[in-house]
Design a protein around this motif. Structure first.
Motif, PDB file in Angstrom:
ATOM      1  N   LEU A 398      31.854  11.377 -73.456  1.00  0.00           N
ATOM      2  CA  LEU A 398      30.791  11.975 -72.651  1.00  0.00           C
ATOM      3  C   LEU A 398      29.454  11.284 -72.900  1.00  0.00           C
ATOM      4  CD1 LEU A 398      31.792  15.738 -72.950  1.00  0.00           C
ATOM      5  CD2 LEU A 398      31.611  14.439 -70.807  1.00  0.00           C
ATOM      6  N   TRP A 399      29.158  10.911 -74.148  1.00  0.00           N
ATOM      7  CA  TRP A 399      27.937  10.147 -74.441  1.00  0.00           C
ATOM      8  C   TRP A 399      27.993   8.784 -73.755  1.00  0.00           C
ATOM      9  CZ3 TRP A 399      23.860  12.541 -75.775  1.00  0.00           C
ATOM     10  CH2 TRP A 399      23.858  13.584 -76.706  1.00  0.00           C
ATOM     11  N   THR A 400      29.187   8.189 -73.706  1.00  0.00           N
ATOM     12  CA  THR A 400      29.355   6.894 -73.031  1.00  0.00           C
ATOM     13  C   THR A 400      29.035   7.013 -71.546  1.00  0.00           C
ATOM     14  OG1 THR A 400      31.086   6.257 -74.602  1.00  0.00           O
ATOM     15  CG2 THR A 400      31.014   5.060 -72.509  1.00  0.00           C
ATOM     16  N   ALA A 401      29.595   8.054 -70.907  1.00  0.00           N
ATOM     17  CA  ALA A 401      29.342   8.267 -69.483  1.00  0.00           C
ATOM     18  C   ALA A 401      27.864   8.550 -69.229  1.00  0.00           C
ATOM     19  CB  ALA A 401      30.202   9.415 -68.974  1.00  0.00           C
ATOM     20  N   ALA A 403      25.378   7.401 -70.987  1.00  0.00           N
ATOM     21  CA  ALA A 403      24.673   6.120 -71.121  1.00  0.00           C
ATOM     22  C   ALA A 403      24.799   5.305 -69.844  1.00  0.00           C
ATOM     23  CB  ALA A 403      25.229   5.334 -72.304  1.00  0.00           C
ATOM     24  N   TYR A 404      25.994   5.272 -69.263  1.00  0.00           N
ATOM     25  CA  TYR A 404      26.197   4.545 -68.006  1.00  0.00           C
ATOM     26  C   TYR A 404      25.282   5.096 -66.908  1.00  0.00           C
ATOM     27  CZ  TYR A 404      28.269   3.343 -63.518  1.00  0.00           C
ATOM     28  OH  TYR A 404      28.444   2.933 -62.219  1.00  0.00           O
ATOM     29  N   LEU A 405      25.260   6.410 -66.761  1.00  0.00           N
ATOM     30  CA  LEU A 405      24.453   7.025 -65.708  1.00  0.00           C
ATOM     31  C   LEU A 405      22.965   6.800 -65.939  1.00  0.00           C
ATOM     32  CD1 LEU A 405      26.355  10.412 -65.212  1.00  0.00           C
ATOM     33  CD2 LEU A 405      26.400   8.415 -63.718  1.00  0.00           C
ATOM     34  N   MET A 406      22.544   6.921 -67.194  1.00  0.00           N
ATOM     35  CA  MET A 406      21.128   6.751 -67.509  1.00  0.00           C
ATOM     36  C   MET A 406      20.675   5.321 -67.219  1.00  0.00           C
ATOM     37  SD  MET A 406      19.220   7.791 -71.055  1.00  0.00           S
ATOM     38  CE  MET A 406      17.453   7.620 -71.250  1.00  0.00           C
ATOM     39  N   ARG A 407      21.502   4.351 -67.573  1.00  0.00           N
ATOM     40  CA  ARG A 407      21.145   2.944 -67.349  1.00  0.00           C
ATOM     41  C   ARG A 407      21.101   2.592 -65.869  1.00  0.00           C
ATOM     42  NH1 ARG A 407      24.531   1.145 -72.276  1.00  0.00           N
ATOM     43  NH2 ARG A 407      22.919   0.911 -73.849  1.00  0.00           N
ATOM     44  N   HIS A 408      21.849   3.342 -65.070  1.00  0.00           N
ATOM     45  CA  HIS A 408      21.860   3.078 -63.637  1.00  0.00           C
ATOM     46  C   HIS A 408      20.924   4.013 -62.872  1.00  0.00           C
ATOM     47  CE1 HIS A 408      25.466   0.855 -64.810  1.00  0.00           C
ATOM     48  NE2 HIS A 408      25.380   0.221 -63.659  1.00  0.00           N
ATOM     49  N   TRP A 413      22.469  14.071 -66.818  1.00  0.00           N
ATOM     50  CA  TRP A 413      22.620  15.366 -67.484  1.00  0.00           C
ATOM     51  C   TRP A 413      23.995  15.996 -67.267  1.00  0.00           C
ATOM     52  CZ3 TRP A 413      19.285  16.137 -71.133  1.00  0.00           C
ATOM     53  CH2 TRP A 413      18.000  15.580 -71.027  1.00  0.00           C
ATOM     54  N   ILE A 414      24.708  15.609 -66.212  1.00  0.00           N
ATOM     55  CA  ILE A 414      26.055  16.162 -66.000  1.00  0.00           C
ATOM     56  C   ILE A 414      26.998  15.755 -67.127  1.00  0.00           C
ATOM     57  CG2 ILE A 414      25.858  16.308 -63.482  1.00  0.00           C
ATOM     58  CD1 ILE A 414      27.455  13.708 -63.294  1.00  0.00           C
ATOM     59  N   CYS A 415      26.657  14.685 -67.846  1.00  0.00           N
ATOM     60  CA  CYS A 415      27.431  14.262 -69.009  1.00  0.00           C
ATOM     61  C   CYS A 415      26.701  14.532 -70.317  1.00  0.00           C
ATOM     62  CB  CYS A 415      27.761  12.776 -68.916  1.00  0.00           C
ATOM     63  SG  CYS A 415      28.828  12.341 -67.543  1.00  0.00           S
ATOM     64  N   THR A 416      25.374  14.428 -70.305  1.00  0.00           N
ATOM     65  CA  THR A 416      24.593  14.602 -71.534  1.00  0.00           C
ATOM     66  C   THR A 416      24.703  16.025 -72.071  1.00  0.00           C
ATOM     67  OG1 THR A 416      23.024  12.929 -70.772  1.00  0.00           O
ATOM     68  CG2 THR A 416      22.305  14.371 -72.548  1.00  0.00           C
ATOM     69  N   VAL A 417      24.637  17.034 -71.191  1.00  0.00           N
ATOM     70  CA  VAL A 417      24.686  18.430 -71.654  1.00  0.00           C
ATOM     71  C   VAL A 417      26.026  18.765 -72.307  1.00  0.00           C
ATOM     72  CG1 VAL A 417      24.622  20.845 -70.917  1.00  0.00           C
ATOM     73  CG2 VAL A 417      22.902  19.232 -70.070  1.00  0.00           C
ATOM     74  N   PRO A 418      27.182  18.485 -71.653  1.00  0.00           N
ATOM     75  CA  PRO A 418      28.443  18.758 -72.359  1.00  0.00           C
ATOM     76  C   PRO A 418      28.637  17.893 -73.602  1.00  0.00           C
ATOM     77  CG  PRO A 418      28.856  17.692 -70.225  1.00  0.00           C
ATOM     78  CD  PRO A 418      27.417  18.091 -70.255  1.00  0.00           C
ATOM     79  N   ALA A 419      28.093  16.667 -73.604  1.00  0.00           N
ATOM     80  CA  ALA A 419      28.185  15.819 -74.800  1.00  0.00           C
ATOM     81  C   ALA A 419      27.429  16.453 -75.965  1.00  0.00           C
ATOM     82  CB  ALA A 419      27.628  14.429 -74.507  1.00  0.00           C
ATOM     83  N   LEU A 458      18.982   9.803 -81.056  1.00  0.00           N
ATOM     84  CA  LEU A 458      19.502   8.451 -81.273  1.00  0.00           C
ATOM     85  C   LEU A 458      19.997   7.851 -79.962  1.00  0.00           C
ATOM     86  CD1 LEU A 458      20.303   6.221 -83.320  1.00  0.00           C
ATOM     87  CD2 LEU A 458      22.503   7.397 -83.571  1.00  0.00           C
ATOM     88  N   PHE A 459      20.652   8.671 -79.163  1.00  0.00           N
ATOM     89  CA  PHE A 459      21.181   8.218 -77.872  1.00  0.00           C
ATOM     90  C   PHE A 459      20.058   7.730 -76.956  1.00  0.00           C
ATOM     91  CE2 PHE A 459      21.771   9.651 -73.445  1.00  0.00           C
ATOM     92  CZ  PHE A 459      22.795   8.798 -73.048  1.00  0.00           C
ATOM     93  N   PHE A 460      19.021   8.546 -76.794  1.00  0.00           N
ATOM     94  CA  PHE A 460      17.930   8.180 -75.893  1.00  0.00           C
ATOM     95  C   PHE A 460      17.189   6.932 -76.392  1.00  0.00           C
ATOM     96  CE2 PHE A 460      18.303  12.675 -74.530  1.00  0.00           C
ATOM     97  CZ  PHE A 460      18.462  12.441 -73.169  1.00  0.00           C
ATOM     98  N   VAL A 461      16.993   6.850 -77.709  1.00  0.00           N
ATOM     99  CA  VAL A 461      16.308   5.684 -78.272  1.00  0.00           C
ATOM    100  C   VAL A 461      17.135   4.426 -78.060  1.00  0.00           C
ATOM    101  CG1 VAL A 461      15.555   4.598 -80.424  1.00  0.00           C
ATOM    102  CG2 VAL A 461      14.987   6.993 -79.965  1.00  0.00           C
ATOM    103  N   LYS A 462      18.431   4.505 -78.345  1.00  0.00           N
ATOM    104  CA  LYS A 462      19.310   3.337 -78.228  1.00  0.00           C
ATOM    105  C   LYS A 462      19.414   2.862 -76.786  1.00  0.00           C
ATOM    106  CE  LYS A 462      23.928   1.607 -79.351  1.00  0.00           C
ATOM    107  NZ  LYS A 462      23.420   0.405 -80.012  1.00  0.00           N
TER     108      LYS A 462
END
Length: 476
Positions: A398-401, A403-408, A413-419, A458-462
């Motif tokens: 879910l963190w991977t998904a 990251a993909y959405l955020m970069r694009h 949040w549909i993945c960040t919240v459950p992650a 860490l996720f947002f910073v990375k």
């Protein structure tokens, strides 16, 4: 029965409403060639009809989890139904959709490669080891559980059925995906359909009342007084959210003909598994007078005892045998693909092409030797570690998904919240459980929440640092 139908309606509605929203956020490209066409090899990359791909995906992901998990979850009371329904719609199906579609976009890559592409090389190496561990645990669990059910059904030794199932797994792991899996799964699917429909109809026609202990969604009814948080979210994985699915979705990502089928294949198969989980949770809450009565039955033979008791009581001996066979099908059709996924992850790791059968056997033989050795470990020990490893894998995917959405620049949040939620669950469980640090629940919860927040930071910073580095490279 009305509550069961409402819950099923919510799951189906979730597919058409929230599933369509998730699909729009991702943005499938129907004109883009899928790995089945661009990487066709006649072994693992084989285009198949969409309906067959959906059925195989459902059987791949639906091991004993959507049966044993909801039975164990029903001990907590009707609140388990809430996790199945809402967990499936907003977490599990989202997880499965992105684990499949990101693999499609990565040329059919396995989950460690997909994770590494979006979270970095260090996380990829961790996921290589973690995914292989999870798949070996799954493979062994899905040998022992059907072997035990078949032994009870036939009166023969468990060791005999263990050997038979291992032999089938070896064959299914190394031959082309359309030769065995693509041909026998429709028959297995018919058994699964019979089991699912006939049991809920049998319950409706029986003297048992639906939800005999009542529909108090706010009370923890567990007779052993086990805490609802975080155990329910570890106990019910398949049917709500399961990281094992992230290892399976790439198998069908390699066989799908068009990206526009992704919602039906990945999101839809998870909704189908949610219905199976809902059926068994309902059976557990309705067949027995109370959670304590169901626990007494499990004390004599675990969840398998409940499966046998419910099936033969509601459908008679013949119907019960067919229903139990339908239950046996689920772990077998997940175990074979668990080992297949493990073979492909190792092949990607050591860069060994898999078109030649000799190279497939080069990986499969030692892998099954390890699996056979693990089969002698106590089943309950394996299951405890599997539960945590499974949900930790879901969190990483879910963190991977996200990251993909955020970069694009998409709605991540549909993945960040459950992650974030599942990270808190996993960390809390590890801090509290005996297999972890054995801390008290309050302290463990504080650690879990703090750990999840730290991961989010860490996720947002990375992700932002990676974006900045990519932008700098483009300008140079």
């Amino acid at each position: 029965m009305i509550w069961f139908l409402i819950a099923c309606g919510l799951l189906i509605g979730g597919y058409f409403i929230y599933g369509a929203f998730v699909e729009r956020v991702f943005g499938p490209k129907p004109a883009r060639a899928t790995p089945a066409a661009s990487h066709a090899d006649g072994v693992d990359y084989v285009e198949m009809p969409t309906a067959k791909v959906w059925l195989i995906q459902l059987l791949n992901i639906a091991g004993i989890g959507p049966i044993f998990g909801p039975i164990l979850g029903a001990l907590y009371g009707p609140v388990a139904m809430l996790w199945i329904v809402f967990g499936c719609i907003f977490a599990g199906a989202v997880h499965d959709y992105f684990s499949g579609m990101l693999s499609v976009r990565a040329g059919g890559a396995s989950v460690p490669a997909v994770v590494g592409q979006h979270l970095g090389g260090v996380v990829r190496q961790f996921m290589n080891a973690f995914a292989l561990l999870l798949l070996m645990l799954v493979g062994v669990v899905f040998v022992l559980s059907p072997a035990g059910l078949l032994a009870n059904l036939t009166g023969t030794e468990v060791a005999i059925w263990t050997a038979v199932i291992f032999a089938y797994y070896i064959l299914a792991t190394v031959v082309p995906v359309d030769k065995i899996i693509g041909r026998v799964y429709p028959f297995f699917g018919a058994l699964l359909l019979f089991m699912s429909v006939s049991l809920i109809v049998g319950l409706a026609l029986s003297d048992h009342s639906f939800y005999s202990a009542g529909l108090d969604f706010g009370t923890n009814m567990h007779p052993g007084e086990l805490p609802l948080w975080p155990l329910l979210f570890i106990t019910i994985a398949c049917g709500a959210l399961s990281g094992f699915h992230a290892t399976q979705s790439p198998l069908m990502a390699r066989c799908m003909a068009n990206e526009k089928h992704g919602r039906f294949v990945f999101y839809g198969a998870m909704i189908g598994e949610g219905v199976i989980a809902l059926i068994w949770c309902t059976l557990g809450l309705s067949f027995y007078d109370s959670p304590a009565a169901m626990q007494a039955s499990m004390a004599a033979g675990g969840p398998a005892k409940v499966v046998h008791e419910v099936s033969t009581s509601l459908l008679g001996m013949t119907g019960g045998v067919l229903a139990v066979l339908g239950v046996i099908v689920l772990p077998i059709t997940s175990g074979d693909t668990a080992f297949r996924s493990a073979r492909l992850i190792v092949a990607e790791l050591i860069k060994l092409p898999q078109k030649a059968i000799g190279k497939r056997m080069l990986i499969a033989v030692p892998m099954f030797a390890v699996g056979l050795a693990l089969s002698y470990v106590d089943f309950n020990v394996i299951w405890r570690y599997f539960g945590w490893a499974n949900q930790a894998t879901a969190s990483i995917m879910l963190w991977t998904a996200a990251a993909y959405l955020m970069r694009h620049g998409k709605f991540h949040w549909i993945c960040t919240v459950p992650a974030l939620f599942m990270s808190a669950v996993c960390i809390t469980y590890l801090a509290n459980a005996k297999i972890g640090f054995g801390l008290d629940l309050t302290t463990s919860t504080v650690i879990g929440v703090a750990g999840a927040i730290a991961l989010a930071v860490l996720f947002f910073v990375k992700v932002r640092r990676c974006d900045a580095a990519i932008a700098a490279e483009q300008q140079a």
